[in-house]
Structures are given as C-alpha cells and as structure tokens.
Design a protein around this motif. Sequence first.
Motif, PDB file in Angstrom:
ATOM      1  N   THR A 183      79.581   7.159  14.371  1.00  0.00           N
ATOM      2  CA  THR A 183      80.708   6.226  14.283  1.00  0.00           C
ATOM      3  C   THR A 183      81.322   5.898  15.634  1.00  0.00           C
ATOM      4  N   PHE A 184      81.424   6.912  16.493  1.00  0.00           N
ATOM      5  CA  PHE A 184      82.139   6.719  17.757  1.00  0.00           C
ATOM      6  C   PHE A 184      81.212   6.641  18.965  1.00  0.00           C
ATOM      7  N   ARG A 185      79.906   6.760  18.716  1.00  0.00           N
ATOM      8  CA  ARG A 185      78.902   6.654  19.780  1.00  0.00           C
ATOM      9  C   ARG A 185      79.149   7.639  20.926  1.00  0.00           C
ATOM     10  N   VAL A 186      79.616   8.836  20.577  1.00  0.00           N
ATOM     11  CA  VAL A 186      79.812   9.885  21.583  1.00  0.00           C
ATOM     12  C   VAL A 186      78.425  10.438  21.927  1.00  0.00           C
ATOM     13  N   PRO A 187      78.088  10.496  23.208  1.00  0.00           N
ATOM     14  CA  PRO A 187      76.783  11.046  23.596  1.00  0.00           C
ATOM     15  C   PRO A 187      76.662  12.517  23.174  1.00  0.00           C
ATOM     16  N   GLU A 188      75.496  12.872  22.645  1.00  0.00           N
ATOM     17  CA  GLU A 188      75.271  14.227  22.154  1.00  0.00           C
ATOM     18  C   GLU A 188      75.554  15.294  23.208  1.00  0.00           C
ATOM     19  N   ASP A 189      75.238  15.011  24.462  1.00  0.00           N
ATOM     20  CA  ASP A 189      75.422  16.025  25.503  1.00  0.00           C
ATOM     21  C   ASP A 189      76.892  16.296  25.825  1.00  0.00           C
ATOM     22  N   GLU A 190      77.804  15.485  25.321  1.00  0.00           N
ATOM     23  CA  GLU A 190      79.232  15.718  25.523  1.00  0.00           C
ATOM     24  C   GLU A 190      79.836  16.586  24.415  1.00  0.00           C
ATOM     25  N   LEU A 191      79.070  16.820  23.365  1.00  0.00           N
ATOM     26  CA  LEU A 191      79.588  17.544  22.210  1.00  0.00           C
ATOM     27  C   LEU A 191      79.275  19.028  22.297  1.00  0.00           C
ATOM     28  N   SER A 192      80.316  19.810  22.082  1.00  0.00           N
ATOM     29  CA  SER A 192      80.182  21.263  21.977  1.00  0.00           C
ATOM     30  C   SER A 192      81.346  21.741  21.123  1.00  0.00           C
ATOM     31  N   PRO A 193      81.239  22.919  20.532  1.00  0.00           N
ATOM     32  CA  PRO A 193      82.343  23.420  19.712  1.00  0.00           C
ATOM     33  C   PRO A 193      83.659  23.525  20.492  1.00  0.00           C
ATOM     34  N   GLN A 194      83.586  23.759  21.789  1.00  0.00           N
ATOM     35  CA  GLN A 194      84.787  23.934  22.610  1.00  0.00           C
ATOM     36  C   GLN A 194      85.363  22.615  23.132  1.00  0.00           C
ATOM     37  N   ALA A 195      84.658  21.514  22.945  1.00  0.00           N
ATOM     38  CA  ALA A 195      85.136  20.217  23.429  1.00  0.00           C
ATOM     39  C   ALA A 195      86.374  19.792  22.643  1.00  0.00           C
ATOM     40  N   THR A 196      87.386  19.339  23.368  1.00  0.00           N
ATOM     41  CA  THR A 196      88.575  18.821  22.692  1.00  0.00           C
ATOM     42  C   THR A 196      88.382  17.337  22.406  1.00  0.00           C
ATOM     43  N   LEU A 197      89.173  16.843  21.475  1.00  0.00           N
ATOM     44  CA  LEU A 197      89.098  15.419  21.157  1.00  0.00           C
ATOM     45  C   LEU A 197      89.526  14.577  22.354  1.00  0.00           C
ATOM     46  N   GLN A 198      90.422  15.095  23.166  1.00  0.00           N
ATOM     47  CA  GLN A 198      90.837  14.391  24.374  1.00  0.00           C
ATOM     48  C   GLN A 198      89.676  14.291  25.370  1.00  0.00           C
TER      49      GLN A 198
ATOM     50  N   ALA B 204      94.809  15.504  20.246  1.00  0.00           N
ATOM     51  CA  ALA B 204      94.034  15.457  21.480  1.00  0.00           C
ATOM     52  C   ALA B 204      93.574  16.828  21.962  1.00  0.00           C
ATOM     53  N   ASN B 205      94.357  17.870  21.703  1.00  0.00           N
ATOM     54  CA  ASN B 205      94.020  19.202  22.205  1.00  0.00           C
ATOM     55  C   ASN B 205      93.204  20.046  21.235  1.00  0.00           C
ATOM     56  N   THR B 206      92.875  19.498  20.084  1.00  0.00           N
ATOM     57  CA  THR B 206      92.108  20.218  19.074  1.00  0.00           C
ATOM     58  C   THR B 206      90.634  20.238  19.471  1.00  0.00           C
ATOM     59  N   THR B 207      89.999  21.405  19.357  1.00  0.00           N
ATOM     60  CA  THR B 207      88.560  21.492  19.636  1.00  0.00           C
ATOM     61  C   THR B 207      87.777  21.127  18.380  1.00  0.00           C
ATOM     62  N   LEU B 208      86.526  20.806  18.570  1.00  0.00           N
ATOM     63  CA  LEU B 208      85.674  20.493  17.428  1.00  0.00           C
ATOM     64  C   LEU B 208      85.519  21.704  16.516  1.00  0.00           C
ATOM     65  N   ALA B 209      85.470  22.893  17.090  1.00  0.00           N
ATOM     66  CA  ALA B 209      85.383  24.114  16.284  1.00  0.00           C
ATOM     67  C   ALA B 209      86.633  24.278  15.430  1.00  0.00           C
ATOM     68  N   GLU B 210      87.798  23.967  15.975  1.00  0.00           N
ATOM     69  CA  GLU B 210      89.047  24.066  15.207  1.00  0.00           C
ATOM     70  C   GLU B 210      89.068  23.062  14.064  1.00  0.00           C
ATOM     71  N   VAL B 211      88.583  21.862  14.311  1.00  0.00           N
ATOM     72  CA  VAL B 211      88.513  20.857  13.250  1.00  0.00           C
ATOM     73  C   VAL B 211      87.583  21.357  12.144  1.00  0.00           C
ATOM     74  N   ALA B 212      86.423  21.872  12.523  1.00  0.00           N
ATOM     75  CA  ALA B 212      85.463  22.380  11.541  1.00  0.00           C
ATOM     76  C   ALA B 212      86.060  23.525  10.733  1.00  0.00           C
ATOM     77  N   ASP B 213      86.710  24.466  11.403  1.00  0.00           N
ATOM     78  CA  ASP B 213      87.332  25.606  10.716  1.00  0.00           C
ATOM     79  C   ASP B 213      88.389  25.140   9.724  1.00  0.00           C
ATOM     80  N   HIS B 214      89.210  24.177  10.145  1.00  0.00           N
ATOM     81  CA  HIS B 214      90.280  23.689   9.277  1.00  0.00           C
ATOM     82  C   HIS B 214      89.705  22.992   8.038  1.00  0.00           C
ATOM     83  N   ILE B 215      88.696  22.166   8.235  1.00  0.00           N
ATOM     84  CA  ILE B 215      88.099  21.469   7.097  1.00  0.00           C
ATOM     85  C   ILE B 215      87.449  22.469   6.145  1.00  0.00           C
TER      86      ILE B 215
END
Length: 83
Positions: free
Chosen positions: A15-30, A61-72
């Motif tokens: 949906t957002f065309r974020v490059p795969e190499d920028e994604l990690s569990p520790q990456a924040t939405l910001q 903005a300060n939420t990590t992808l891991a935090e989003v996953a845990d919350h969901i």
Amino acid sequence: MTGMYENIRSALIDTFRVPEDELSPQATLQELEMDSLALAEFALVLEERLGVKLETEHANANTTLAEVADHIEALMAAPKVAS
C-alpha cells in the motif's frame, strides 16, 4: 518474527511502497516517513485486512513495527464483547 509482523510488512510494501530493506521490527513509523495522513490510512488498511481497529495511540510516529504487531495480536486475542 510473527505472522502479524509479516502482515504489517506486506501492507507497508503493497500500500505504501515502503522498500523492503527499510523494514525491520525495530523501525518506527516515523523512520518510514509516515506522516499523520499516512498513519491514519495505515490504521484503516490494517483494520480492513485484519478486522481490528488500531487506535492512533498505538500507531504514532514513535511506534515500532514490533509494537504495532504485538498490539494487534493482543486485540485479536482479547475476548469479543457481544453488542
């Protein structure tokens, strides 16, 4: 990482065309350069894909992808309240 993280990752790539190499569990939405409009759309995309409502305090903005996953995962595991 969890299947939920992979779902989130897929949404960000598709949906957002974020490059795969920028994604990690520790990456924040910001760090992924998601502004307030993108964050709102992100919450809607996840709600459509997963059937859970992600409140903005859990996708800021300060939420990590891991935090989003845990919350969901916690939302999905919570007992459903009959209306």
